[in-house]
Design an enzyme around this catalytic site. Structure first.
Site, PDB file in Angstrom:
ATOM      1  N   LYS A 117      -6.108  -8.383  11.748  1.00 49.14           N
ATOM      2  CA  LYS A 117      -6.050  -6.950  11.471  1.00 49.14           C
ATOM      3  C   LYS A 117      -7.416  -6.475  11.008  1.00 49.14           C
ATOM      4  O   LYS A 117      -7.944  -6.955  10.008  1.00 49.14           O
ATOM      5  CB  LYS A 117      -4.999  -6.667  10.405  1.00 49.14           C
ATOM      6  CG  LYS A 117      -4.905  -5.192  10.026  1.00 49.14           C
ATOM      7  CD  LYS A 117      -3.767  -4.931   9.068  1.00 49.14           C
ATOM      8  CE  LYS A 117      -3.754  -3.485   8.626  1.00 49.14           C
ATOM      9  NZ  LYS A 117      -2.633  -3.217   7.707  1.00 49.14           N
ATOM     10  N   SER A 130      -1.663   4.193  15.132  1.00 44.33           N
ATOM     11  CA  SER A 130      -1.479   5.642  15.021  1.00 44.33           C
ATOM     12  C   SER A 130      -2.628   6.453  15.626  1.00 44.33           C
ATOM     13  O   SER A 130      -2.391   7.405  16.368  1.00 44.33           O
ATOM     14  CB  SER A 130      -1.279   6.020  13.555  1.00 44.33           C
ATOM     15  OG  SER A 130      -2.374   5.591  12.765  1.00 44.33           O
ATOM     16  N   TYR A 141       4.015   3.690  19.255  1.00 48.09           N
ATOM     17  CA  TYR A 141       4.736   4.937  19.000  1.00 48.09           C
ATOM     18  C   TYR A 141       5.151   5.603  20.312  1.00 48.09           C
ATOM     19  O   TYR A 141       5.931   6.544  20.297  1.00 48.09           O
ATOM     20  CB  TYR A 141       3.862   5.880  18.157  1.00 48.09           C
ATOM     21  CG  TYR A 141       3.428   5.235  16.850  1.00 48.09           C
ATOM     22  CD1 TYR A 141       4.296   5.178  15.771  1.00 48.09           C
ATOM     23  CD2 TYR A 141       2.169   4.631  16.728  1.00 48.09           C
ATOM     24  CE1 TYR A 141       3.924   4.546  14.590  1.00 48.09           C
ATOM     25  CE2 TYR A 141       1.785   4.017  15.554  1.00 48.09           C
ATOM     26  CZ  TYR A 141       2.666   3.966  14.488  1.00 48.09           C
ATOM     27  OH  TYR A 141       2.299   3.340  13.327  1.00 48.09           O
ATOM     28  N   CYS A 169       0.796  -1.240   0.000  1.00 45.58           N
ATOM     29  CA  CYS A 169       0.000   0.000   0.000  1.00 45.58           C
ATOM     30  C   CYS A 169       0.825   1.285   0.000  1.00 45.58           C
ATOM     31  O   CYS A 169       0.403   2.278  -0.572  1.00 45.58           O
ATOM     32  CB  CYS A 169      -1.018  -0.008   1.137  1.00 45.58           C
ATOM     33  SG  CYS A 169      -0.289  -0.188   2.766  1.00 45.58           S
ATOM     34  N   LYS A 188      -4.479  -6.179  15.806  1.00 46.48           N
ATOM     35  CA  LYS A 188      -4.350  -4.765  15.470  1.00 46.48           C
ATOM     36  C   LYS A 188      -5.696  -4.216  15.039  1.00 46.48           C
ATOM     37  O   LYS A 188      -6.367  -4.861  14.229  1.00 46.48           O
ATOM     38  CB  LYS A 188      -3.342  -4.631  14.324  1.00 46.48           C
ATOM     39  CG  LYS A 188      -3.199  -3.262  13.745  1.00 46.48           C
ATOM     40  CD  LYS A 188      -2.353  -3.315  12.510  1.00 46.48           C
ATOM     41  CE  LYS A 188      -2.302  -1.924  11.921  1.00 46.48           C
ATOM     42  NZ  LYS A 188      -1.553  -1.880  10.692  1.00 46.48           N
ATOM     43  N   ARG A 234     -10.674  -0.877   2.292  1.00 49.82           N
ATOM     44  CA  ARG A 234      -9.995  -2.145   2.545  1.00 49.82           C
ATOM     45  C   ARG A 234     -10.933  -3.222   3.120  1.00 49.82           C
ATOM     46  O   ARG A 234     -10.486  -4.204   3.692  1.00 49.82           O
ATOM     47  CB  ARG A 234      -8.841  -1.929   3.522  1.00 49.82           C
ATOM     48  CG  ARG A 234      -7.822  -0.868   3.083  1.00 49.82           C
ATOM     49  CD  ARG A 234      -6.457  -1.193   3.652  1.00 49.82           C
ATOM     50  NE  ARG A 234      -5.546  -0.082   3.749  1.00 49.82           N
ATOM     51  CZ  ARG A 234      -4.922   0.514   2.735  1.00 49.82           C
ATOM     52  NH1 ARG A 234      -5.137   0.126   1.510  1.00 49.82           N
ATOM     53  NH2 ARG A 234      -4.079   1.505   2.956  1.00 49.82           N
ATOM     54  N   ARG A 248      -1.838   6.655   7.636  1.00 52.25           N
ATOM     55  CA  ARG A 248      -1.983   6.813   6.185  1.00 52.25           C
ATOM     56  C   ARG A 248      -1.521   8.187   5.743  1.00 52.25           C
ATOM     57  O   ARG A 248      -1.018   8.351   4.639  1.00 52.25           O
ATOM     58  CB  ARG A 248      -3.427   6.515   5.759  1.00 52.25           C
ATOM     59  CG  ARG A 248      -3.729   5.044   5.941  1.00 52.25           C
ATOM     60  CD  ARG A 248      -5.156   4.685   5.552  1.00 52.25           C
ATOM     61  NE  ARG A 248      -5.436   3.308   5.933  1.00 52.25           N
ATOM     62  CZ  ARG A 248      -6.627   2.748   5.864  1.00 52.25           C
ATOM     63  NH1 ARG A 248      -7.657   3.457   5.411  1.00 52.25           N
ATOM     64  NH2 ARG A 248      -6.805   1.506   6.242  1.00 52.25           N
ATOM     65  N   CYS A 287      -3.412  -2.811  -0.640  1.00 50.55           N
ATOM     66  CA  CYS A 287      -2.460  -3.808  -0.141  1.00 50.55           C
ATOM     67  C   CYS A 287      -2.348  -5.009  -1.090  1.00 50.55           C
ATOM     68  O   CYS A 287      -1.591  -5.941  -0.828  1.00 50.55           O
ATOM     69  CB  CYS A 287      -2.861  -4.268   1.255  1.00 50.55           C
ATOM     70  SG  CYS A 287      -3.104  -2.892   2.401  1.00 50.55           S
TER      71      CYS A 287
HETATM   72  C1  PBG Z   1      -0.386  -1.197   5.834  1.00 48.97           C
HETATM   73  C2  PBG Z   1      -0.388  -0.883   7.282  1.00 48.97           C
HETATM   74  C3  PBG Z   1      -1.270  -0.049   7.983  1.00 48.97           C
HETATM   75  C4  PBG Z   1      -0.772   0.046   9.274  1.00 48.97           C
HETATM   76  C5  PBG Z   1       0.360  -0.740   9.346  1.00 48.97           C
HETATM   77  N1  PBG Z   1       0.584  -1.324   8.111  1.00 48.97           N
HETATM   78  C6  PBG Z   1      -2.421   0.761   7.588  1.00 48.97           C
HETATM   79  C7  PBG Z   1      -3.501   0.284   6.760  1.00 48.97           C
HETATM   80  O1  PBG Z   1      -3.866  -0.896   6.736  1.00 48.97           O
HETATM   81  O2  PBG Z   1      -4.013   1.172   6.092  1.00 48.97           O
HETATM   82  C8  PBG Z   1      -1.381   0.906  10.366  1.00 48.97           C
HETATM   83  C9  PBG Z   1      -0.486   1.318  11.454  1.00 48.97           C
HETATM   84  C10 PBG Z   1      -0.986   2.441  12.285  1.00 48.97           C
HETATM   85  O3  PBG Z   1      -2.089   2.976  12.110  1.00 48.97           O
HETATM   86  O4  PBG Z   1      -0.235   2.817  13.201  1.00 48.97           O
HETATM   87  N2  PBG Z   1      -0.938  -2.360   5.414  1.00 48.97           N
END
Ligand code: PBG
Length: 342
Positions: free
Chosen positions: A207, A287, A326, A125, A260, A229, A217, A133
């Site tokens: 996830k 994030s 983080y 991605c 996650k 997604r 993003r 992805c």
């Molecule tokens: C990409 C990916 C994402 C995150 C980690 N790897 C975002 C998404 O699926 O759009 C998110 C990490 C975060 O928000 O800290 N596949």
């Protein structure tokens, strides 16, 4: 009839008593520190994630990871950020042997040898123009589908190729995050075939399709340019489905599982840990979870240190062995200073 007064408060009377009976302890070695690396230029602050930066592969990156190691944070998770001009349909910059992640891995390896545990995010991605992805193909007309479909099996070949290039650079673990079916077995087979049977896989097994990825993003400019997604990431309404995803990834050869996001999914962390107790479980404190805390702290509405330690403790209490966060460096500093809100 008289009721006895039973007194759980006895175990809470002093700090020393609370400390000896505490069930959960958060340590710097529980943390995996996510780091955004980019090609050249200077360090760039990420607006939606105060305190986080896109770092060029160089001294600042070495200093950051070095500081982590001094504080006991032994692991990093690398994300590559590339300019839009480099992005294409298949994300070829992701498997460039001299790509940004590959160079960052080599640099960290040269500086810190085996003392650092290097995880690399494996996905398309951040490297594709479409921001998905997987590879977008024509809609499945027979199903009446309008938007393009995110293909699975051709995508696996690319994912495996990215993983091999990270292994070649010296990664300890590759971490596929795209939620493609079969991604773990495709990567395991490719790594073994190329002579990297020592390289492990931390699978983003569970996830969810989450609004909490917004600031990430922005950091990566990896938002999908069309659609969303939902056809590959999990539906937030499902918990038991996490057991299926975790089981498949275990069967395919994952070494470490991940749930996650973390905070809105503490129940899922507990569920997965209870069923797959013998596998290390990571939880990604993503994030949006980070930025909410930062925003409220900036406004003076919460005590940042206290809230962060409570969040990290909660994630560990729920069953996570590792926390991708983080807050890693800040929390490790606070722990080093003896800060303890309990
Ligand atoms: C990409 C990916 C994402 C995150 C980690 N790897 C975002 C998404 O699926 O759009 C998110 C990490 C975060 O928000 O800290 N596949």
């Amino acid at each position: 009839m008289s009721y006895p007064v039973l007194r759980p408060r006895r175990l809470r009377l002093t700090k020393a008593i609370r400390d000896i009976v505490a069930e959960t302890r958060v340590l710097p070695s529980d943390f995996i520190m996510p780091v955004f690396v980019k090609e050249g230029g200077g360090k760039e602050p990420i607006e939606a994630m105060p305190g986080q930066y896109r770092l060029p592969v160089g001294d600042e990156l070495v200093r950051l990871v070095g500081r982590g190691l001094e504080l006991g944070v032994k692991a990093v998770l690398l994300f590559g950020v590339v300019p839009d001009a480099v992005k294409d349909e298949t994300g070829s910059a992701a498997y460039d042997p001299n790509g940004v992640v590959q160079r960052a891995v080599r640099l960290l390896r040269r500086e810190f040898g085996e003392d650092v545990v290097v995880f690399t995010d494996v996905c398309l991605c951040g490297y594709t123009r479409h921001g998905h992805c997987g590879l977008p193909v024509e809609p499945i007309k027979r199903r009446g589908m309008r938007g393009r479909f995110i293909e699975n099996d051709e995508t696996l070949k690319l994912i495996a190729r990215i993983a091999v290039s990270h292994a070649e650079a010296g990664a300890d673990f590759v971490a596929p995050s795209g939620m493609m079916d079969g991604m773990v077995s495709a990567i395991r087979a490719a790594l073994d075939k190329e002579g990297y049977s020592d390289v492990g896989i931390m699978s983003y097994a569970v996830k969810y399709c989450s609004g909490f990825y917004g600031p990430f993003r922005e950091a990566m400019s990896s938002a999908p340019r069309f659609g969303d997604r939902r056809s590959y990431q999990m539906d937030p309404r499902n918990a038991y489905e996490a057991l299926k995803e975790a089981r498949l990834d275990v069967e395919e050869g994952a070494d470490i599982l991940m749930v996650k996001p973390a905070l809105a999914y503490l129940d899922v962390i507990r569920l997965v840990k209870n069923y797959f107790t013998e596998y290390p479980l990571a939880a990604y404190n993503v994030s949006g979870e980070y930025s909410m805390v930062k925003a409220a702290a900036e406004k003076g509405w919460i005590d940042e240190r206290r809230v962060v330690m409570e969040i990290l403790t909660a994630i560990k209490r729920a069953g996570a062995d590792l926390i991708i966060t983080y807050h890693a460096l800040d929390a490790a500093e606070w722990i080093r200073e003896g800060y303890d809100p309990f």
